[in-house]
Design an enzyme around this catalytic site. Sequence first.
Site, PDB file in Angstrom:
ATOM      1  N   THR A  26       0.825  -1.204   0.000  1.00  0.00           N
ATOM      2  CA  THR A  26       0.000   0.000   0.000  1.00  0.00           C
ATOM      3  C   THR A  26       0.859   1.253   0.000  1.00  0.00           C
ATOM      4  O   THR A  26       2.006   1.238   0.481  1.00  0.00           O
ATOM      5  CB  THR A  26      -0.914   0.017   1.253  1.00  0.00           C
TER       6      THR A  26
ATOM      7  N   TYR B 157      -2.289  -0.114  10.800  1.00  0.00           N
ATOM      8  CA  TYR B 157      -2.396  -0.660   9.443  1.00  0.00           C
ATOM      9  C   TYR B 157      -1.136  -0.362   8.641  1.00  0.00           C
ATOM     10  O   TYR B 157      -0.583  -1.248   7.972  1.00  0.00           O
ATOM     11  CB  TYR B 157      -3.627  -0.083   8.738  1.00  0.00           C
TER      12      TYR B 157
END
Length: 356
Positions: A130, A173
């Site tokens: 990501t 995250y």
Amino acid sequence: MSAADDRPVLVTGGAGFIGSNIADRLAVEGHRVLIYDALSRAGVEDNLNWLKRNHGDRIEAIIADIRDEDRLAAAATRAKAVFHMAAQVAVTTSLTDPRDDFTINIAGTLNLLDALRTGAPDTPVIFASTNKVYGDLIDLDFAVEGERYVATDPQVAAYGIGEARPLDFHTPYGCSKGAADQYVLDYARSYGLRAAVLRMSCIYGQRQMGTEDQGWVAHFLIRALEGRQITLYGDGRQVRDILDVSDAVDAYLAVWRDIDTVKGRAFNLGGGPANSISLRELLAHIGGVLGRPVDIRYDDWRAGDQRYFVADTRAGDAALGLGPKVPWRDGVARLAGWLAEARGLDLAPARQDVAA
């Protein structure tokens, strides 16, 4: 990546949005596909059923968690390639339950890597990372220009954020995905695993079950189609580069095709400057497509939110031979049509707008 090798391709998280699109493309190209998915996200069972209807016995499914080390190892060691898409995907969820986020994203990835290291060291593995690994970019300066933030650095404004940008993990995250990203690259370095990483920006497209926490392009469209209010966190001028899922699948398969050239490398994967758009700009466009204003409310900024992220994709495009990307207006129109059909909603104004 020949279909003549009858071993399946393992897609962890293969019933999810991007995973199901990868699985579909692989099956179309003649590969057997092994879906490994816990089916924990709402709507993904529909994706799995769709794959089975379309491709029959080319699709095999194992309903299991990637934290189940033995079952994951058994699946990984019989595969000819692995696309590792399974993850806890929401920043907000990671803040609520950081331990669960850790065990899925880090421990689950380590389970997979160790299974390959000890049982199938020649099997390629491509990991879905990501852009959150680059942090909140707080050191960069941005100016407000109309309905969006723009980078004041000419290089960033022209090309976006490149892979040379230092990693700076924010939120649980960001930490879990970033750590997994680095484990994948180090297993290539330390153990010679044929592994590579794609650091994704905002991917959107068909089979996306968008929610407020993840998949915001689809979430905005779903809410707008249903005439429901949309909450923007911050001022809505946040800019992202968005990429149609068909282009993302092209990139993942290109990494597999060229794995011996690109192993041990991480590439940004996004729409780039040509497909950059702010949240406000997308909602204005959706309102125009639907022929009615979108109901918007504003709330406080969320932890770790980037005011701006546009991926510099030049390295990946060159190394993988990737072509032009779907223009965002075309891709969003396609997604709107798919969502409307899936939900039995009328999208007649959108067809008139696109035709014009």
